[in-house]
Design an enzyme around this catalytic site. Structure first.
Site, short mmCIF file in Angstrom:
data_model
loop_
_atom_site.label_atom_id
_atom_site.label_comp_id
_atom_site.label_asym_id
_atom_site.label_seq_id
_atom_site.Cartn_x
_atom_site.Cartn_y
_atom_site.Cartn_z
N GLY A 1 0.84 -1.19 0.00
CA GLY A 1 0.00 0.00 0.00
C GLY A 1 0.88 1.24 0.00
O GLY A 1 2.04 1.18 0.43
N GLN B 1 2.73 10.04 1.57
CA GLN B 1 4.05 9.41 1.67
C GLN B 1 4.99 9.81 0.53
O GLN B 1 6.19 9.59 0.60
CB GLN B 1 3.92 7.87 1.68
N CYS C 1 6.12 0.32 7.76
CA CYS C 1 5.69 1.50 7.01
C CYS C 1 6.84 1.94 6.11
O CYS C 1 7.97 2.07 6.56
CB CYS C 1 5.31 2.63 7.97
N LEU C 2 6.53 2.17 4.84
CA LEU C 2 7.56 2.60 3.89
C LEU C 2 8.19 3.93 4.31
O LEU C 2 9.31 4.23 3.92
CB LEU C 2 6.96 2.73 2.49
N HIS D 1 -4.37 1.20 7.55
CA HIS D 1 -3.03 1.80 7.63
C HIS D 1 -2.94 3.03 6.71
O HIS D 1 -2.47 4.09 7.11
CB HIS D 1 -1.98 0.75 7.24
N GLU D 2 -3.43 2.86 5.48
CA GLU D 2 -3.34 3.95 4.50
C GLU D 2 -4.28 5.10 4.86
O GLU D 2 -3.93 6.27 4.69
CB GLU D 2 -3.64 3.44 3.08
N HIS E 1 -2.73 7.37 7.19
CA HIS E 1 -1.79 8.30 6.56
C HIS E 1 -2.48 9.58 6.11
O HIS E 1 -1.89 10.66 6.14
CB HIS E 1 -1.11 7.64 5.35
ZN ZN Z 1 2.75 3.56 6.07
#
Ligand code: ZN
Length: 194
Positions: free
Chosen positions: A74, A79, A120-121, A162-163, A166
């Site tokens: 995702g 991000q 998390c990226l 999760h997204e 963000h």
């Molecule tokens: Zn993340």
């Protein structure tokens, strides 16, 4: 400031594609990391005109290619330093490629919560155990601007939560119990990145 960030991002995105055929996803975009202020903003809705624009459609393609290139399941627009309410997700066959714009999430609390270990990226090297609702109801626009209303469960529900966080400036470290929630390094390899 948000508008400036977006228009800057759009300009960069457009420039990157000036030599590309329409539809070619030329990403990857740069993923910003914990400490960058954009990750803490409440992102703004995408307008109907914006969704239809070639610039935004190219941005969606870049988001998808960036998610794939980074090994994530995702990726949310904040991000990549674009404070807009949009995210993409895809994981194997269980979660088909989904573009989610202006989502409204209803947490279906009657189904309960479950543990989820997530990476998390935007927070390299950290994995956190969080609790997520097992099921959610998700209303959003797809990349054609069509209204979609669906119930998500399983891994799709996890990624979506999760997204969605963000888009509201919320990160997995915000759920951290410092005594319990970091995962042992040997467990890192199988943890999904989002
Ligand atoms: Zn993340």
């Amino acid at each position: 400031m948000k508008t400036l960030l977006l228009s800057l991002m759009m300009t960069i995105s457009l420039a990157a594609h000036s030599h590309s055929v329409r539809g070619y996803a030329g990403g990857p975009l740069e993923i910003i990391e914990l400490g960058h202020p954009t990750l803490r903003l409440t992102a703004t809705d995408v307008t109907a005109d914006e969704i239809q624009s070639e610039t935004f459609q190219t941005f969606i393609d870049d988001m998808i290619s960036t998610m794939k290139a980074s090994g994530g399941v995702g990726l949310a627009a904040p991000q990549v330093n674009v404070s807009k309410r949009m995210f993409v997700m895809k994981s194997g066959f269980s979660v088909p490629l989904t573009v989610v714009i202006n989502p409204k999430v209803k947490y279906l609390s009657n189904y309960g919560k479950k543990n989820s270990t997530e990476g998390c990226l935007s927070i390299p090297g950290k994995r956190v155990r969080v609790k997520r609702f097992k099921r959610i109801h998700l209303d959003y626009l797809n990349r054609d601007g069509e209204e979609i209303s669906e119930e998500a469960k399983g891994f799709k529900a996890i990624i979506a939560q999760h997204e969605f966080d963000h888009l509201n400036g919320v990160l997995i470290v915000d759920f951290l119990d410092p005594f319990a929630d970091f995962v042992d390094p040997e467990d890192y390899v199988s943890v999904p990145l989002m």
